[in-house]
Design a protein around this motif. Structure first.
Motif, PDB file in Angstrom:
ATOM      1  N   VAL A 128       0.802  -1.222   0.000  1.00 41.80           N
ATOM      2  CA  VAL A 128       0.000   0.000   0.000  1.00 41.80           C
ATOM      3  C   VAL A 128       0.833   1.270   0.000  1.00 41.80           C
ATOM      4  O   VAL A 128       0.292   2.357  -0.201  1.00 41.80           O
ATOM      5  CB  VAL A 128      -0.986   0.019   1.196  1.00 41.80           C
ATOM      6  N   GLY A 129       2.149   1.154   0.239  1.00 51.03           N
ATOM      7  CA  GLY A 129       2.977   2.353   0.289  1.00 51.03           C
ATOM      8  C   GLY A 129       4.449   2.044   0.114  1.00 51.03           C
ATOM      9  O   GLY A 129       4.856   0.878   0.101  1.00 51.03           O
ATOM     10  N   ILE A 130       5.222   3.121  -0.014  1.00 52.19           N
ATOM     11  CA  ILE A 130       6.680   3.047  -0.130  1.00 52.19           C
ATOM     12  C   ILE A 130       7.285   3.745   1.082  1.00 52.19           C
ATOM     13  O   ILE A 130       6.845   4.839   1.463  1.00 52.19           O
ATOM     14  CB  ILE A 130       7.178   3.756  -1.412  1.00 52.19           C
ATOM     15  N   ALA A 177       1.999  -1.168  -9.339  1.00 51.43           N
ATOM     16  CA  ALA A 177       1.430  -0.204  -8.381  1.00 51.43           C
ATOM     17  C   ALA A 177       1.251   1.196  -8.961  1.00 51.43           C
ATOM     18  O   ALA A 177       0.692   2.068  -8.304  1.00 51.43           O
ATOM     19  CB  ALA A 177       2.324  -0.146  -7.142  1.00 51.43           C
ATOM     20  N   GLY A 178       1.792   1.415 -10.170  1.00 54.29           N
ATOM     21  CA  GLY A 178       1.703   2.748 -10.757  1.00 54.29           C
ATOM     22  C   GLY A 178       2.657   3.730 -10.122  1.00 54.29           C
ATOM     23  O   GLY A 178       2.390   4.935 -10.065  1.00 54.29           O
ATOM     24  N   VAL A 179       3.803   3.222  -9.631  1.00 55.99           N
ATOM     25  CA  VAL A 179       4.808   4.052  -8.966  1.00 55.99           C
ATOM     26  C   VAL A 179       6.045   4.134  -9.851  1.00 55.99           C
ATOM     27  O   VAL A 179       6.554   3.095 -10.275  1.00 55.99           O
ATOM     28  CB  VAL A 179       5.188   3.444  -7.590  1.00 55.99           C
ATOM     29  N   PRO A 180       6.543   5.347 -10.127  1.00 56.45           N
ATOM     30  CA  PRO A 180       7.786   5.436 -10.918  1.00 56.45           C
ATOM     31  C   PRO A 180       8.950   4.769 -10.186  1.00 56.45           C
ATOM     32  O   PRO A 180       9.036   4.857  -8.964  1.00 56.45           O
ATOM     33  CB  PRO A 180       8.033   6.939 -11.043  1.00 56.45           C
ATOM     34  N   GLY A 204       5.396   7.621   0.245  1.00 54.63           N
ATOM     35  CA  GLY A 204       4.145   7.896  -0.437  1.00 54.63           C
ATOM     36  C   GLY A 204       3.346   6.640  -0.661  1.00 54.63           C
ATOM     37  O   GLY A 204       3.892   5.537  -0.659  1.00 54.63           O
ATOM     38  N   PRO A 205       2.042   6.808  -0.874  1.00 52.78           N
ATOM     39  CA  PRO A 205       1.193   5.649  -1.155  1.00 52.78           C
ATOM     40  C   PRO A 205       1.422   5.174  -2.577  1.00 52.78           C
ATOM     41  O   PRO A 205       1.925   5.913  -3.424  1.00 52.78           O
ATOM     42  CB  PRO A 205      -0.221   6.205  -0.990  1.00 52.78           C
ATOM     43  N   VAL A 206       1.051   3.948  -2.837  1.00 50.30           N
ATOM     44  CA  VAL A 206       1.059   3.454  -4.212  1.00 50.30           C
ATOM     45  C   VAL A 206      -0.249   3.901  -4.864  1.00 50.30           C
ATOM     46  O   VAL A 206      -1.258   4.099  -4.180  1.00 50.30           O
ATOM     47  CB  VAL A 206       1.235   1.924  -4.283  1.00 50.30           C
TER      48      VAL A 206
END
Length: 139
Positions: free
Chosen positions: A61-63, A135-138, A90-92
């Motif tokens: 759910v997060g980084i 997750a849509g995270v760079p 930050g959240p994913v």
């Protein structure tokens, strides 16, 4: 930089709890497994990790980022136990569930699948990139 996965029961310590600590972060305390403790001893400031909700949600759910290297765990007087401090980055965008991880052939060897009970786990570079993509995270 190395990558990790930190598992927590949201009823005990949730992503929202972690975020509320801000840049001060929080100890990843209470770990009483030697292998998980040894992984924390390997961590350096700046390492990144996935914050994973266990129990019902079972999802990344997060980084998070490691902000303090291993030190004595303040929740015990037993010198064997150490922990690191982490802060939320930050959240994913899209939570990555355990089912999604199991279904992705790129993640077939991930510790989350092979040793699901371990509360602190290593994540390979390739696994990090795959989960971030999901997750849509760079990266």
């Amino acid at each position: 930089m190395k990558y990790w996965l930190f598992k927590s029961e949201p009823s005990t310590w949730s992503w929202d709890d972690q975020v509320a600590k801000g840049d001060v972060g929080e100890e990843w305390d209470g770990v009483r497994n030697y292998q998980a403790r040894n992984f924390m001893r390997e961590m350096v400031v700046g390492d990144r990790g996935f914050f994973y909700h266990s129990q019902k949600e079972k999802a990344v759910v997060g980084i998070v980022e490691v902000i303090a290297k291993a030190h004595p765990d303040s929740t015990t007087d037993d010198e064997r136990w150490e922990c690191v401090d982490i802060k939320g980055i930050g959240p994913v965008k899209t939570p990555v569930t355990l089912e999604m991880v199991k279904a992705d052939v790129r993640l077939s060897e991930m510790a989350l699948i092979r040793n699901s009970r371990l509360s602190v786990q290593p994540v390979t570079d390739a696994e990090w990139r795959a989960v971030c993509e999901m997750a849509g995270v760079p990266v």
